[in-house]
Design an enzyme around this catalytic site. Structure first.
Site, mmCIF file in Angstrom:
data_model
loop_
_atom_site.group_PDB
_atom_site.id
_atom_site.type_symbol
_atom_site.label_atom_id
_atom_site.label_comp_id
_atom_site.label_asym_id
_atom_site.label_seq_id
_atom_site.Cartn_x
_atom_site.Cartn_y
_atom_site.Cartn_z
ATOM 1 N N CYS A 1 -63.442 -18.201 49.745
ATOM 2 C CA CYS A 1 -63.847 -16.815 50.011
ATOM 3 C C CYS A 1 -62.746 -15.824 49.658
ATOM 4 C CB CYS A 1 -64.177 -16.689 51.492
ATOM 5 S SG CYS A 1 -62.713 -17.021 52.503
ATOM 6 N N VAL B 1 -56.504 -7.635 67.966
ATOM 7 C CA VAL B 1 -56.757 -8.415 66.743
ATOM 8 C C VAL B 1 -56.001 -7.796 65.580
ATOM 9 C CG1 VAL B 1 -58.516 -8.936 65.029
ATOM 10 C CG2 VAL B 1 -58.945 -9.459 67.412
ATOM 11 N N ASN C 1 -56.904 -11.768 62.943
ATOM 12 C CA ASN C 1 -58.158 -12.416 63.363
ATOM 13 C C ASN C 1 -58.184 -13.901 63.008
ATOM 14 O OD1 ASN C 1 -60.700 -12.078 64.664
ATOM 15 N ND2 ASN C 1 -61.726 -12.238 62.684
ATOM 16 N N GLU D 1 -77.290 -37.007 47.824
ATOM 17 C CA GLU D 1 -78.250 -37.922 47.192
ATOM 18 C C GLU D 1 -79.447 -38.138 48.105
ATOM 19 O OE1 GLU D 1 -76.590 -41.497 45.612
ATOM 20 O OE2 GLU D 1 -78.519 -42.494 45.455
ATOM 21 N N ARG E 1 -73.603 -53.309 46.706
ATOM 22 C CA ARG E 1 -72.577 -52.985 45.705
ATOM 23 C C ARG E 1 -71.198 -53.453 46.170
ATOM 24 N NH1 ARG E 1 -71.779 -50.264 40.889
ATOM 25 N NH2 ARG E 1 -73.912 -49.527 40.623
ATOM 26 N N GLU F 1 -70.561 -40.148 34.112
ATOM 27 C CA GLU F 1 -69.895 -39.315 35.088
ATOM 28 C C GLU F 1 -69.632 -40.167 36.305
ATOM 29 O OE1 GLU F 1 -73.130 -38.363 33.881
ATOM 30 O OE2 GLU F 1 -73.759 -39.995 35.160
HETATM 31 C C1 LIG Z 1 -56.459 -21.797 58.429
HETATM 32 C C2 LIG Z 1 -55.444 -21.528 59.502
HETATM 33 C C3 LIG Z 1 -54.209 -22.127 59.425
HETATM 34 C C4 LIG Z 1 -53.270 -21.911 60.421
HETATM 35 N N1 LIG Z 1 -52.068 -22.539 60.304
HETATM 36 C C5 LIG Z 1 -51.141 -22.379 61.264
HETATM 37 C C6 LIG Z 1 -49.906 -23.037 61.141
HETATM 38 O O1 LIG Z 1 -49.629 -23.725 60.166
HETATM 39 N N2 LIG Z 1 -49.022 -22.893 62.152
HETATM 40 C C7 LIG Z 1 -49.293 -22.121 63.241
HETATM 41 O O2 LIG Z 1 -48.455 -22.011 64.110
HETATM 42 N N3 LIG Z 1 -50.457 -21.451 63.363
HETATM 43 C C8 LIG Z 1 -51.392 -21.581 62.399
HETATM 44 N N4 LIG Z 1 -52.581 -20.915 62.530
HETATM 45 C C9 LIG Z 1 -52.841 -20.082 63.698
HETATM 46 C C10 LIG Z 1 -52.763 -18.562 63.434
HETATM 47 O O3 LIG Z 1 -52.808 -18.233 62.113
HETATM 48 C C11 LIG Z 1 -51.524 -17.952 63.939
HETATM 49 O O4 LIG Z 1 -51.401 -18.183 65.280
HETATM 50 C C12 LIG Z 1 -51.414 -16.449 63.631
HETATM 51 O O5 LIG Z 1 -50.088 -16.081 63.667
HETATM 52 C C13 LIG Z 1 -52.223 -15.558 64.558
HETATM 53 O O6 LIG Z 1 -52.059 -14.210 64.148
HETATM 54 P P1 LIG Z 1 -53.269 -13.187 64.007
HETATM 55 O O7 LIG Z 1 -52.693 -11.862 63.743
HETATM 56 O O8 LIG Z 1 -54.245 -13.660 63.022
HETATM 57 O O9 LIG Z 1 -53.872 -13.294 65.457
HETATM 58 P P2 LIG Z 1 -55.205 -12.723 66.046
HETATM 59 O O10 LIG Z 1 -56.300 -13.713 65.872
HETATM 60 O O11 LIG Z 1 -55.447 -11.364 65.526
HETATM 61 O O12 LIG Z 1 -54.764 -12.682 67.566
HETATM 62 C C14 LIG Z 1 -54.377 -13.852 68.214
HETATM 63 C C15 LIG Z 1 -54.072 -13.638 69.707
HETATM 64 O O13 LIG Z 1 -52.886 -12.909 69.864
HETATM 65 C C16 LIG Z 1 -53.092 -11.790 70.722
HETATM 66 N N5 LIG Z 1 -52.217 -10.730 70.259
HETATM 67 C C17 LIG Z 1 -51.999 -10.371 68.968
HETATM 68 N N6 LIG Z 1 -51.082 -9.391 68.928
HETATM 69 C C18 LIG Z 1 -50.722 -9.151 70.197
HETATM 70 C C19 LIG Z 1 -49.801 -8.251 70.806
HETATM 71 N N7 LIG Z 1 -49.068 -7.430 70.081
HETATM 72 N N8 LIG Z 1 -49.677 -8.262 72.132
HETATM 73 C C20 LIG Z 1 -50.427 -9.093 72.885
HETATM 74 N N9 LIG Z 1 -51.303 -9.953 72.383
HETATM 75 C C21 LIG Z 1 -51.442 -9.975 71.055
HETATM 76 C C22 LIG Z 1 -54.547 -11.494 70.589
HETATM 77 O O14 LIG Z 1 -55.050 -10.817 71.709
HETATM 78 C C23 LIG Z 1 -55.137 -12.879 70.435
HETATM 79 O O15 LIG Z 1 -55.335 -13.466 71.681
HETATM 80 C C24 LIG Z 1 -53.562 -21.095 61.522
HETATM 81 C C25 LIG Z 1 -54.802 -20.474 61.609
HETATM 82 C C26 LIG Z 1 -55.743 -20.681 60.607
HETATM 83 C C27 LIG Z 1 -57.068 -20.018 60.707
HETATM 84 S S1 FES Z 2 -64.708 -19.972 53.443
HETATM 85 FE FE1 FES Z 2 -63.122 -21.396 53.551
HETATM 86 S S2 FES Z 2 -61.413 -20.112 53.712
HETATM 87 FE FE2 FES Z 2 -63.033 -18.762 53.894
#
Ligand SMILES: Cc1cc2nc3c(=O)[nH]c(=O)nc-3n(C[C@H](O)[C@H](O)[C@H](O)COP(=O)(O)OP(=O)(O)OC[C@H]3O[C@@H](n4cnc5c(N)ncnc54)[C@H](O)[C@@H]3O)c2cc1C
Ligand code: FES
Ligand code: FES
Length: 1280
Positions: free
Chosen positions: A53, A276, A279, A820, A898, A1278
């Protein structure tokens, strides 16, 4: 009444969008696809784990006063977060009709797009990189792709195609167009590099091929000045002050405050509100954990939360700073400050390297990571070990706390009060005599969550090796990030020496314990890691102390690899194939490496997949309701809450099925919708139909089912204990095994378990069913490998004859066997629902549903007894297979057959007996998967072969060579091996891989390295080509010639990325003697070619190719008189003349493979038309302290006969190889003892990523190996 929301203003592909009803729960992806009809951006997982995406989001960063372009996951980006941003999608950068972008052109022409479902996302990752850096390095490219997955290509062609943009690309990529490509005109920028294109060009000049797989001189140059500009309106908006904006949705209020005061007031007013930023955490909680946060505060634009301040003690980052921003700032600091000050910064940068993918790091905030308080956060252990200072703010004021052992009082909890927010985090400088390391261990190196992660910080008394302070912080070892305070305390005041190391290890083992039932399992491994990671820290610090002149002995040379930080080398590759014979007509494309015919469309997002079909005006959406229990009686189903969800239309249960509720591809032993009993978690019980997908899914989750549970059978072991088997039990027996054992010098016994595998096609199952309104007609658009089976089973469920149902398949985003038969579990439900509501109904499964419901590769358990001679020659083998078939038969019997047909792999075993049991369990039915039981059978064979080599003390390659088949040998199923090429493959692979030199180098490496070891092995394979069910070995084709000379070709096979349609056009082009540009394939459909076999068994281009050939030959015969009459005329002349002469210009073709048929009772007859052979050699390196491994080298020699298209065939070989790497080294399905699947998405289930490809990958298609038993002497059309 609530006041209406504000207007959301943003741009998409240069077009201004004003949205008055922005729904805070809607993602950018849904908006693009459903509201704007921009379907180029794909949905692969909805959790930020696949990159399908990816789009580029540009915004003017007010606080940093600059424009930024970032690759972003549209599936996680809330629509409301895009206020004042510009979004660029794959459609916005180029198209076939207007002009391709070089990024689109190069991935297509380099053969980096097979099914194409990942392609737009990969294109946009590359595009975003180039927008920021028009001439990146290869490591930049590899970083850009950390968040993208591809299940088809094996990644090599994508990297190579894009290497032409890089500094080290060595190829002008056509920029020197006036006098040709630099690689051919001698102007290469770096003549010494030994990979990528140079190898391609080497191919070009070798005796093997007179053409590279593609020609970079054809590439359009990249012209950064031509890119879409940032909208001036947004630029001027960015100069104006921001006011608060509010968006109100069905269930959620989204508020974007404009100042810190506003934010703190709001937090005081809504203490439960979530903040957020990226997110990436909240989005996952709402989507997958069914949590709802009625108020969202979006602090992304608040200056104090984005500020970066350099103070005398360190750098203070506002909590909303993204990880990308933090990384950039820390990198600059490392480059400019004295090294001793930046020890901590370097450790954070090391964690960030392996933190998610770039798309996530571009949006995820540092505050989000801290506040999520995940026990496996990668940053928190580092912040804790460094005792970082956090500033917290609320309406009442601010306070500063240290991140210490008390900061996280419990699982996902912090000490913050509900009305408080995190304002900033201070990352301190380190001092002289202070050393810091961070380590992360995860199953896959790139974009994976940690098993154990840690930060380690030591401060020494000045100029000495005496510990003054030590902090060891771990993630993954408790419900929160923890400090190993006990161990640290014991080591204070101690010199950094082996005695300290020993005590530290003992103490850590005592302090870092885990209960046996701890979530995440792997208890022993995790505990071991706490110690081995400390050992790495110990050695690293010892080395640094020695380098800093402290009087300690430096690390022993053979230990030093334990201190090295992993650095991937840029991969290199070779592809060899046989050129077409000199003089072959240039219009004849058979044997040439032509590009997949849809590749350009796939790269521009113009290729249409099932869910890209525009919505019908009265269309409805469907969501499945599935069982939460593995084996239970359904007591009641309550739909009251579901029916109150807005947009709810109906609940579909088995009672709505007008035809038969019994279904299945081979035997009808499963239900379309469960009646009174469920037999697996994921068993489809019903479905909700509603106006939108979101409403359907919400209502489906609200359906309440109560169960009376029974004890499930989950594992093979459970099934053996309870004798839960499907019938029949198959056996193949040759010779006298008992006699063989008697004649053997030795006998050994062993067993091996092989886990299952998820198909992980990037496009999940999808069906759109459109009732035609009369005579019970139904039109189905489905993502299926089996159009006819879909038609038949849908008709059966609907209670109408098959002639009322048409199934149409344009293309699939990958299949690999997973579509399949199991695709019909969705199609039948969608069709039944459409029949009920008399309106079009659509459902594309979410990734977690797809993984839960559709089954995968069969787990196998093999037990063997082997009789062998001192030389290593195997005399007799007795093997028993058990497969976990799941809750229905599906194709399990053929798959077991198989496995038995491949139980000796490529070895001539005089006496052999194999028996296969199908375990009936309460797992979702397992099904076809590339190799169809063959890999499992061969894996067991290679296990006993390795045991024999080890027992005899003979090198494994010698034992394997000794036992290899020869021309004319008989298999255990009495088929004679003719046109046998495995000995040639073996010999070529030995040379191609430099096996003997490599093996000597491996031995030397192992002598010099105590903590990293290498290994090398050569493995042969033999694979029988044909469906083992004889009746399936048939195919049809329909060819129309229109009066303008254009040809419409249809055949029974489906396109899932393997290039079948491309090959069929090549066959038709040669047969008709016309350029391929005159031939078109629209789709596969049951009303053009009936009764088709599934596209499977690697036989589809053999079967359909012959059918196409037959149809084209018939037409050619009809045109012959007109050619004779007008020999100098054109194709169009002959066609027109024939038309006016009233000649039928439409013909169908049919083919059935001759001389097939095997009888298990008599062990006679031929199960296979022919065999395909291959030999591969791989060298791998293992970190003995952590278990991490890397693929150093792989060489593959594959016999594909006279290749119809070497580029496609090499693509199949490389893609299949990487899928095998996944199966055997990475991918792991984990179930609870109650049969609940834990691994339901890319976050938990790891398929190989870009970083997992071998550093050196060489593929050679065996030359001079024509196969007389398939179309134009080809083999293995294939590898589905
Ligand atoms: C595909 C994927 C891979 C990831 N890989 C890792 C990884 O390798 N290692 C790892 O550690 N994490 C990983 N994460 C987790 C995540 O990405 C992290 O924790 C990220 O830093 C969250 O930040 P955000 O801004 O997206 O949080 P959001 O989803 O926007 O918020 C997360 C939480 O933090 C709170 N929050 C945010 N800012 C504040 C603030 N200023 N004060 C108080 N509360 C606050 C929010 O209320 C919420 O509860 C992964 C997530 C995904 C989806
Ligand atoms: S659909 Fe897989 S990363 Fe968004
Ligand atoms: S081409 Fe990448 S997933 Fe199919």
């Amino acid at each position: 009444m609530d006041p209406p929301g504000d207007e959301l203003i943003f741009f998409v592909n240069g077009k201004r969008i004003l949205e008055r009803n922005a729904e805070p729960e809607m993602t950018l992806l849904t908006y693009l696809r459903r509201k704007l009809g921009l379907t180029g951006t794909k949905l692969g997982c909805a959790e930020g784990g696949c990159g399908a995406c990816t789009v580029m989001v540009s915004k003017f960063h007010r606080h940093h006063n600059r424009l930024v372009h970032h690759a972003v996951n549209a599936c996680l980006a809330p629509l409301c977060s895009l206020h004042h941003c510009a979004v660029t999608t794959v459609e916005g950068i180029g198209s076939i009709a207007s002009k391709l972008h070089p990024v689109q052109e190069r991935i297509a022409k380099a053969h980096g797009s097979q099914c194409g479902f990942c392609t737009p996302g990969i294109v946009m990752s590359m595009y975003s990189l180039l927008r920021n850096n028009p001439q990146p390095t290869m490591p930049d490219v590899e970083e850009a792709f950390q968040g993208n997955l591809c299940r088809c290509t094996g990644y090599r062609p994508i990297l190579e195609g894009y290497k032409t943009f890089t500094k080290e690309g060595g190829c002008c990529g056509g920029r020197g167009k006036a006098n040709g490509c630099c690689m051919t005109n001698g102007n290469a920028t770096n003549p010494d590099f030994t990979n990528g294109h140079k190898e391609d060009h080497i191919n070009g000049n070798s005796t093997m091929s007179d053409q590279p797989l593609y020609d970079p001189s054809e590439f359009m140059p990249l012209d950064p000045t031509q890119e879409v500009i940032f909208p001036p309106e947004l630029m001027s908006m960015s100069k104006e002050p921001l006011g608060e904006v509010r968006f109100r949705g069905e269930r959620l209020l989204w508020i974007q405050p404009s100042s810190l005061t506003e934010l703190l007031d709001l937090k005081a007013c809504y203490p439960d509100a979530k903040l957020v930023v990226g997110n990436t955490e909240v989005g996952i909680e709402m989507k997958f954990k069914n949590l709802l946060y009625p108020v969202i505060l979006a602090p992304a634009y608040i200056p104090q939360l984005n500020s970066i301040q350099h103070t005398k003690d360190g750098i203070v980052f506002g909590a909303s700073c993204t990880l990308t921003v933090m990384g950039d700032v820390l990198r600059t600091a490392v480059a400019t400050l004295p090294p001793h000050q930046t020890e901590l910064f370097k450790a954070i940068l090391e964690q960030l390297r392996w933190f998610a993918g770039l798309q996530i790091r571009n949006v995820a905030a540092v505050g989000g990571n801290i506040m999520t308080a995940s026990p496996i956060s990668d940053l928190n252990p580092v912040f804790m070990a460094a005792a970082c200072r956090l500033t917290l703010a609320s309406k009442g004021g601010t306070r500063v706390v240290e991140m210490d052992g008390q900061f996280f009082p419990g699982y996902r909890k912090t000490i913050l009060k509900p009305e408080e927010i995190l304002l900033s985090v201070e990352i301190p400088y380190t001092k002289k005599g202070q050393y810091f390391s961070a380590f992360k261990q995860s199953p896959r190196r790139e974009d994976d969550i940690s098993i154990v992660t840690c930060g380690m910080n030591v401060l020494f008394e000045e100029g000495s090796n005496v510990v003054k302070d030590l902090q060891l912080s771990y993630g993954g070892m408790a419900p929160t990030t923890v400090l190993a305070s006990g161990t640290s305390k014991k080591l204070l005041g101690r010199p950094w020496n082996e005695s300290l190391l020993e005590d530290a290890c003992v103490s850590l083992a005592e302090e870092m314990t885990l209960a046996p039932s701890v979530p995440g399992g792997m208890v022993t491994y995790r505990r071991t890691l706490t110690i081995s990671l400390f050992f790495k820290f110990y050695l690293t610090v010892q080395h640094k102390l020695a380098q800093d002149g402290v009087n300690v002995e430096d690390v022993r040379p053979d230990y030093s690899s334990a201190t090295e930080i992993f650095h991937a080398e840029t991969p290199s590759s070779v592809q060899l194939y046989q050129a077409v014979p000199p003089g072959q007509n240039t219009d004849d494309v058979v044997g040439r490496p032509i590009m997949h015919l849809s590749a350009l469309k796939q790269a521009t997002g113009e290729a249409i997949y099932c869910d890209d079909i525009p919505c019908y005006e009265n269309e409805l959406h469907l969501a499945l309701v599935t069982s939460a229990k593995a084996y239970a009686r359904i007591k009641s189903i309550d739909t009251a809450e579901a029916s109150a969800v807005p947009g709810f239309v109906t609940f579909v249960s088995f009672k709505d099925i007008r035809g038969s509720n019994m279904t299945g591809p081979a035997v009808y032993d499963e239900t379309v919708l469960a009646e009174d009993t469920v037999t697996c978690v994921g068993h489809i019980v019903g479905a909700v139909v509603a106006d939108t997908q979101a409403h359907a899914q919400r209502a489906a989750k609200a359906v309440k089912i109560s169960y009376e549970e029974m004890k499930p059978v989950v594992t093979i072991q459970d099934a053996i204990e309870s004798q839960s088997f499907y019938q029949p039990v198959r056996t193949i027996k040759k010779g006298d095994v008992a006699q063989g054992f008697k004649e053997s010098d030795h006998i050994l016994q062993g067993e091996i378990h092989i886990g299952g595998q998820e198909h992980f096609y990037l496009e999940t199952n999808c069906t759109l069913a459109v009732p035609r309104g009369e005579d019970g007609e139904m039109e189905l658009f489905a993502s299926t490998q089996s159009a006819s089976k879909t038609q038949a089973l849908v008709a059966k469920a609907m209670g109408v004859p098959a002639n009322r149902v048409v199934c149409r398949v344009k293309r699939m985003g990958g299949g690999f066997g997973g579509k399949e038969s199991r695709s019909t579990v969705l199609s039948t439900v969608v069709a039944v629902a459409a029949q009920k509501v008399k309106r079009p109904v659509r459902c594309m499964l979410d990734r977690d549903e797809d993984m839960l419901v559709t089954g995968g590769r069969h787990p196998f358990f093999g037990r063997y007894k082997v009789g062998y001679m001192n030389s290593g020659k195997v005399k007799a083998v007795e093997v028993t297979f058990y497969s976990n078939a799941g809750n229905s038969m599906d194709l399990s019997l053929s798959i077991m057959e198989r496995a038995l047909f491949h139980m000796e792999n490529s070895y001539n075993i005089p006496h052999m007996c194999g028996t296969g049991y199908l375990c009936k369990t309460n797992l979702p039915s397992n099904t076809a998967f590339r190799g169809f039981g063959g890999p499992q059978g061969m894996m067991v064979a290679e296990s006993w072969m390795s045991d024999v080599a080890l027992a005899c003390g003979v090198p494994s390659e010698e034992v394997r060579r000794l036992n290899l088949y020869k021309q004319g040998d008989l298999t255990p199923f009495n088929q004679c091996l003719q046109q046998f090429t495995i000995d040639r493959c073996w010999q070529e692979c030995l040379e191609f891989s430099n096996y003997h030199q490599r093996k000597a180098a491996v031995d030397e490496f192992n002598r010099q390295h105590r903590w990293t070891k290498r290994g090398i092995c050569m493995i042969p394979t033999k694979f029988g080509i044909s469906f083992t069910a004889v009746f399936l070995n048939q195919a049809g084709a329909l060819v129309h010639i229109y009066t303008d000379g254009s040809v419409l070709l249809t055949h029974g096979g489906t396109e899932m990325g393997q290039g079948l349609h491309t090959k069929m056009v090549q066959v038709a082009s040669r047969t008709l003697g016309i350029p391929s540009s005159k031939i078109h394939i629209t789709e596969t459909s049951t009303n053009t070619v009936p009764n088709t076999s599934p596209t499977a068994a690697s036989a589809s281009s053999d079967l359909n190719g012959m059918a196409v050939y037959n149809a084209c030959s018939t037409l050619l015969q009809r045109l012959e008189p007109y050619k004779v009459k007008n020999p100098t005329g054109s194709w169009e002349d002959w066609v027109r003349a024939a038309y006016f002469d009233r000649v039928n210009l439409s013909a169908n073709g049919f083919y059935k493979t001759p001389d097939l048929g095997y009888d298990f009772d008599t062990n006679s007859g031929r199960p296979f038309n022919y065999f395909s052979y291959g030999v591969a050699c791989s060298e791998v390196e293992i970190d003995c302290l952590t278990g991490s491994h890397k693929n150093v080298h792989t060489s593959i020699v594959m016999d594909v006969g006279k290749s119809l298209n070497p580029a496609l065939d090499i693509g199949q070989v490389e893609g299949a190889f990487m899928q095998g790497v996944g199966l055997f080294t990475l991918e792991e399905l984990r179930y609870s003892p109650q049969g609940y699947l834990f691994t339901r998405g890319p976050g938990m289930y790891k398929i190989p990523a870009f970083g997992d490809i071998p550093t050196e990958l060489k593929v050679s298609l065996l030359r001079d190996a024509p196969n007389e038993r398939a179309i134009f002497s080809s083999k293995v059309g294939e590898v589905e």
